[in-house]
Design an enzyme around this catalytic site. Structure first.
Site, PDB file in Angstrom:
ATOM      1  N   HIS A  60      -3.736   0.340  -2.654  1.00 32.26           N
ATOM      2  CA  HIS A  60      -4.603   1.055  -1.714  1.00 32.26           C
ATOM      3  C   HIS A  60      -6.033   1.031  -2.236  1.00 32.26           C
ATOM      4  O   HIS A  60      -6.345   1.683  -3.241  1.00 32.26           O
ATOM      5  CB  HIS A  60      -4.117   2.492  -1.536  1.00 32.26           C
ATOM      6  CG  HIS A  60      -4.833   3.247  -0.457  1.00 32.26           C
ATOM      7  ND1 HIS A  60      -4.589   3.044   0.890  1.00 32.26           N
ATOM      8  CD2 HIS A  60      -5.788   4.200  -0.519  1.00 32.26           C
ATOM      9  CE1 HIS A  60      -5.355   3.839   1.604  1.00 32.26           C
ATOM     10  NE2 HIS A  60      -6.101   4.552   0.774  1.00 32.26           N
ATOM     11  N   ASP A  94       0.841  -1.194   0.000  1.00 27.42           N
ATOM     12  CA  ASP A  94       0.000   0.000   0.000  1.00 27.42           C
ATOM     13  C   ASP A  94       0.880   1.250   0.000  1.00 27.42           C
ATOM     14  O   ASP A  94       1.584   1.515   0.988  1.00 27.42           O
ATOM     15  CB  ASP A  94      -0.898  -0.023   1.238  1.00 27.42           C
ATOM     16  CG  ASP A  94      -1.963   1.054   1.205  1.00 27.42           C
ATOM     17  OD1 ASP A  94      -1.758   2.076   0.520  1.00 27.42           O
ATOM     18  OD2 ASP A  94      -3.001   0.890   1.855  1.00 27.42           O
TER      19      ASP A  94
END
Length: 516
Positions: free
Chosen positions: A410, A379
């Site tokens: 993400h 992420d």
């Protein structure tokens, strides 16, 4: 205009360089973290089975090992009866095939930008309810309905479950939110998107903006939902920085949250450090620019109480947050919006005091419902998982569960084209609406996983309640001198309790057995 051209050049440059760097440079680190937690889980797999996608493959090549590390999904949690039940009934947890190879979807950065900025042609339309709060402020609930539906409003007597969706703290409707509404509708849920003050066209009727972790407005919105749909269960999903508001609400309300279960998609846990230095400058600059554009329409009215020059000249998220909420005259007051002085927060004490009131995990010990967090190791918004994910929370608190993947970016979690969400979910959820045209559209893996999580927790609670009632009957039949005495006592002493369709009193009992 020049700023947008610069941003476009940065994105193109990152698209040319980042995929190869990610493919060759981050595999070993990602696999090491998952294998590190997986090894500790493997020792207790007979009891909890916390690593859900490990497969015995014998002697394989190094390339196969790397591929396995990328697609590994680890369920990190404290051993409990509910954890065992989830591993047994949530097949999606172990069925994740992320995009790999030399494609732009293999880049975590590009996938995040795509999910946040690229338009999505959704077959869902929204019906808005503007809610006037106790201080005369306004928030909005956008109820998702399919475009083919002639009836725009749902009946208050409907028993369909309600899915409350909390978008990111910047208020942008991303592809993730739209696709989640679409998937939830196809499985029989009633999705409702919560819009904070001034977000997505919600009028700003007071000089109060919602602080990052202040759940007062969300609490009133939940009460309205319970009033409008009293017969349906309530679930909640948050994405990205919006998880801070959901976690704050669950911590402050405890067993009175009126929710059955909740899910956080790509949450940011340690928000103060994230605002200070947790985001790379291109993403931070883009988010700050978007927030300033949204606030520019209220520049005149906001100028009555804050220094708008400082606000609109800030190039960082911390600078914007300080200009809006960290006024020196506001520190000792209730968690409200900017009022009072025009002096901004120049001391670390004011900034720290603000986060003492707004840190999402400040009351985490009071959370009383199952909460699933879906996170990816790569992420780019949250940062390095080893330093930003509180693994100790998931390993010690029986209410928190973490699904950690090697890839996913993400709020992305894109899968291989041949993967079918409908096959993984099966016929467990409610049937899709006829002629909706939504069942054929591919869903995100994270959306399928969270719907399975909701179904499994609901089934588990129902099974525990049936077992509890059966045990109570057995104890009642075994007491007394005979059947006649038992029948007499049942009439004279057993008080009939009004039926509750969603059995909320049993769900929020502090003696729940799933924490055992």
């Amino acid at each position: 205009m020049l700023e947008w051209l610069v941003a476009l050049c940065i994105v193109i440059l990152a698209g040319l360089i980042w995929p190869g760097f990610t493919y060759f440079g981050t595999e070993s680190q990602s696999g090491a973290l998952l294998q590190g937690h997986g090894s500790s889980q493997q020792t207790t797999k007979d009891k909890t089975g916390r690593c859900v996608s490990e497969q015995e493959v014998g002697d394989v090549s190094q390339a196969a090992c790397d591929e396995k590390a990328r697609s590994t999904v680890a369920l990190i949690c404290k051993p409990s009866a509910l954890a065992n039940y989830l591993l047994k009934h949530c097949r999606t947890f172990s069925n994740y095939s992320p995009c790999v190879g030399w494609t732009w979807r293999a880049s975590a950065f590009l996938q995040s930008v795509y999910e946040a900025c690229w338009p999505y042609d959704s077959p869902v339309q929204f019906v808005r309810d503007n809610l006037q709060l106790s201080d005369d402020g306004l928030v909005a609930l956008d109820w998702a309905v399919p475009s083919y539906q002639k009836r725009r409003r749902t009946s208050s007597h409907s028993t369909s479950p309600v899915l409350l969706i909390i978008p990111n703290s910047f208020g942008k409707f991303t592809r993730n939110v739209l696709k989640l509404c679409e998937t939830a509708l196809s499985h029989g849920y009633l999705p409702a998107v919560f819009n904070r003050r001034s977000h997505n066209g919600t009028p700003l009727t007071t000089l109060k903006l919602q602080q990052f972790g202040d759940p007062a407005d969300l609490r009133e919105a939940v009460r309205y939902i319970r009033h409008r749909q009293p017969a349906g269960r309530l679930y909640a999903v948050s994405e990205s920085t919006g998880s801070g508001l959901l976690l704050s609400y669950l911590g402050e309300c405890g067993s009175s949250s009126y929710m059955t279960a909740a899910v956080c998609l790509s949450p940011v846990f340690r928000c103060q450090s994230w605002f200070e230095n947790g985001l790379c400058w291109p993403l931070q600059w883009a988010l700050a620019l978007y927030q300033k554009i949204c606030l520019s329409r209220y520049k005149t009215v906001l100028g009555e109480n804050i220094q708008t020059d400082t606000l609109f000249s800030s190039c960082s998220l911390r600078g914007l947050e300080e200009a809006l909420f960290c006024q020196t005259g506001q520190v000792d007051s209730a968690p409200a919006a900017p009022t009072g002085t025009s002096s901004t927060c120049n001391t670390s004490g004011t900034w720290d005091a603000y986060w003492e009131r707004n840190e999402p995990l400040r009351d985490v010990d009071e959370v009383a419902i199952p909460v699933l967090s879906v996170c990816a190791q790569d992420d780019p918004v949250r940062g390095d998982a080893q330093s930003t994910v509180p693994f100790e929370l998931f390993e010690t608190n029986p209410h928190f569960f973490l699904l950690l993947t090697g890839r996913g970016s993400h709020c992305g979690f894109s899968t291989q084209p041949e993967w079918s969400a409908a096959g993984a979910f099966g016929a467990a959820g409610p049937a899709a609406a006829p002629n909706s045209g939504m069942a054929s559209r591919r869903t995100n893996w994270s959306h399928t996983a969270l719907l399975e999580f909701f179904r499994a927790t609901t089934d588990f609670f129902a099974g525990e309640e049936r077992a509890k009632q059966l045990a109570a009957r057995r104890r009642g039949l075994g007491g007394g001198a005979g059947g006649r005495v038992f029948r007499h006592r049942s009439v004279s002493t057993c008080k009939r309790v009004p039926a509750c369709s969603h059995n909320i009193h049993a769900i929020y009992n502090w003696q729940r057995s799933y924490t055992r």
